[in-house]
Design a protein around this motif. Structure first.
Motif, mmCIF file in Angstrom:
data_model
loop_
_atom_site.group_PDB
_atom_site.id
_atom_site.type_symbol
_atom_site.label_atom_id
_atom_site.label_comp_id
_atom_site.label_asym_id
_atom_site.label_seq_id
_atom_site.Cartn_x
_atom_site.Cartn_y
_atom_site.Cartn_z
ATOM 1 N N HIS A 1 10.893 1.879 -17.652
ATOM 2 C CA HIS A 1 9.493 2.176 -17.384
ATOM 3 C C HIS A 1 8.983 1.195 -16.343
ATOM 4 C CE1 HIS A 1 8.141 4.924 -20.852
ATOM 5 N NE2 HIS A 1 7.800 5.467 -19.707
ATOM 6 N N ALA A 2 9.015 1.612 -15.106
ATOM 7 C CA ALA A 2 8.584 0.776 -13.998
ATOM 8 C C ALA A 2 8.296 1.667 -12.802
ATOM 9 C CB ALA A 2 9.654 -0.256 -13.644
ATOM 10 N N TYR B 1 5.832 -3.375 -13.400
ATOM 11 C CA TYR B 1 6.001 -2.999 -14.799
ATOM 12 C C TYR B 1 4.636 -2.829 -15.464
ATOM 13 C CZ TYR B 1 10.853 -4.384 -14.122
ATOM 14 O OH TYR B 1 12.146 -4.475 -13.651
ATOM 15 N N PRO B 2 4.578 -2.099 -16.573
ATOM 16 C CA PRO B 2 3.311 -1.988 -17.295
ATOM 17 C C PRO B 2 2.781 -3.373 -17.661
ATOM 18 C CG PRO B 2 4.885 -0.398 -18.144
ATOM 19 C CD PRO B 2 5.640 -1.272 -17.196
ATOM 20 N N ARG B 3 1.500 -3.568 -17.435
ATOM 21 C CA ARG B 3 0.906 -4.879 -17.691
ATOM 22 C C ARG B 3 0.603 -5.047 -19.177
ATOM 23 N NH1 ARG B 3 -4.713 -6.715 -14.915
ATOM 24 N NH2 ARG B 3 -5.568 -5.413 -16.578
ATOM 25 N N ILE B 4 0.905 -6.223 -19.700
ATOM 26 C CA ILE B 4 0.539 -6.600 -21.061
ATOM 27 C C ILE B 4 -0.254 -7.899 -20.966
ATOM 28 C CG2 ILE B 4 1.373 -7.252 -23.348
ATOM 29 C CD1 ILE B 4 3.897 -5.622 -22.763
ATOM 30 N N GLY C 1 0.785 -1.235 0.000
ATOM 31 C CA GLY C 1 0.000 0.000 0.000
ATOM 32 C C GLY C 1 0.809 1.272 0.000
ATOM 33 N N GLY C 2 2.133 1.163 -0.009
ATOM 34 C CA GLY C 2 2.976 2.350 0.000
ATOM 35 C C GLY C 2 2.943 3.081 -1.337
ATOM 36 N N PRO C 3 3.267 4.367 -1.343
ATOM 37 C CA PRO C 3 3.308 5.125 -2.600
ATOM 38 C C PRO C 3 4.450 4.641 -3.493
ATOM 39 C CG PRO C 3 4.144 6.455 -0.790
ATOM 40 C CD PRO C 3 3.593 5.212 -0.168
ATOM 41 N N THR C 4 4.237 4.733 -4.798
ATOM 42 C CA THR C 4 5.263 4.316 -5.749
ATOM 43 C C THR C 4 5.882 5.535 -6.424
ATOM 44 O OG1 THR C 4 3.667 4.103 -7.562
ATOM 45 C CG2 THR C 4 4.068 2.146 -6.209
ATOM 46 N N VAL C 5 7.077 5.334 -6.949
ATOM 47 C CA VAL C 5 7.764 6.382 -7.712
ATOM 48 C C VAL C 5 8.302 5.755 -8.997
ATOM 49 C CG1 VAL C 5 8.396 7.760 -5.700
ATOM 50 C CG2 VAL C 5 9.935 5.940 -6.484
ATOM 51 N N ASP C 6 8.571 6.598 -9.997
ATOM 52 C CA ASP C 6 9.133 6.114 -11.248
ATOM 53 C C ASP C 6 10.582 5.683 -11.045
ATOM 54 O OD1 ASP C 6 6.806 6.685 -12.662
ATOM 55 O OD2 ASP C 6 7.447 8.738 -13.091
#
Length: 274
Positions: free
Chosen positions: A133-134, A145-148, A123-128
């Motif tokens: 690209h993650a 990672y971006p989901r495909i 639940g923690g905040p994410t950063v780039d």
């Protein structure tokens, strides 16, 4: 040789420099994309409402010296001359193959950004991440990672006729080939067999790869195959589909517009069996 001499568009995560007057933008207002009357994308110089600061936009990659960025803009944004906000599907089907890829990438990354502001594990905040690209969780360091989502779409041919079906929930009045998402642990070929049997009750054989295409609704990768009928009678599942039947090249019902891989499969059938 540079990679841009080999590939018309190279995905990337870090721009070489800030936006220039000739860089191009993919700007989304709700579900609509700013797209030109000549099926082109606006440049930095043509847009009066770029997100500020511009470093809040996502970098997509480059085509030679041209960089591509994407962002969401307010719904009240007014399109500049010779451009309009059009539905994403409309823009995709009007786009060139290279622009199709860039539009798909932009739509997927903006959706991924919106859905991954917080970590799914703690639940923690994410950063780039700076190197790719993650997203990285600031608390537990989980990387996302971006989901495909891979999906199979398959043309099934039986004695010179193609199986076409119509989905119940399609707002578009056309028939298309069988398609479905790949299950965890499943091969693409097994998925094609399962979808054909589940949706219309038939078996298929001689499954051959045809092509692939990104499809950002919201994050699919369509893997297209051709195949042959191998037994069974059409029994529509009445869950996803409402009708299905065999059609010859000269008796097709309404079909998808040019540009989609489903239409390319149908066009292949018509050219092969006419």
């Amino acid at each position: 040789m540079l990679i841009t001499d080999y590939l018309p568009f190279v995905p990337g995560h870090t721009p070489g420099h800030g936006p220039t007057a000739t860089d191009q933008w993919l700007l989304f207002s709700g579900s609509k994309l700013l797209f030109g009357n000549k099926n082109d994308l606006p440049t930095t110089a043509e847009i009066p409402f770029l997100p500020q600061p511009t470093n809040t936009a996502l970098y997509l990659g480059n085509s030679g010296p041209t960089q591509y960025f994407c962002a969401n803009v307010p719904t009240e944004s007014k399109a500049p001359a010779s451009f309009d906000f059009v539905e994403l599907r409309t823009a995709l089907l009007r786009a060139t193959p290279d622009t199709f890829m860039i539009i798909s990438r932009a739509s997927k990354l903006l959706s991924w950004e919106k859905l991954n502001r917080f970590c799914g594990q703690c639940g923690g905040p994410t950063v780039d991440k700076a190197t790719e690209h993650a997203k990285e969780c600031t608390a537990c360091k989980t990387v996302v990672y971006p989901r495909i989502s891979p999906a199979v779409i398959v043309a099934i041919v039986n004695n010179g006729k193609l199986l076409l079906a119509r989905k119940k929930d399609w707002p578009y009045k056309f028939h298309s080939v069988i398609a479905g998402f790949v299950e965890a642990g499943e091969s693409l070929e097994t998925c094609a067999k399962r979808e054909a049997f589940e949706e219309v009750g038939i078996r298929i054989k001689n499954i051959r790869y045809f092509a692939s295409q990104p499809w950002p609704f919201p994050d699919s990768l369509m893997c297209a195959f051709t195949s042959e009928y191998d037994g069974g009678e059409i029994v529509v599942d009445n869950v996803e589909l409402e009708t299905a039947d065999w059609y010859g090249p000269s008796e097709l019902p309404a079909i998808p517009a040019p540009g989609s891989v489903s239409r390319k499969l149908i066009d292949w059938f018509v050219q092969t069996y006419s």
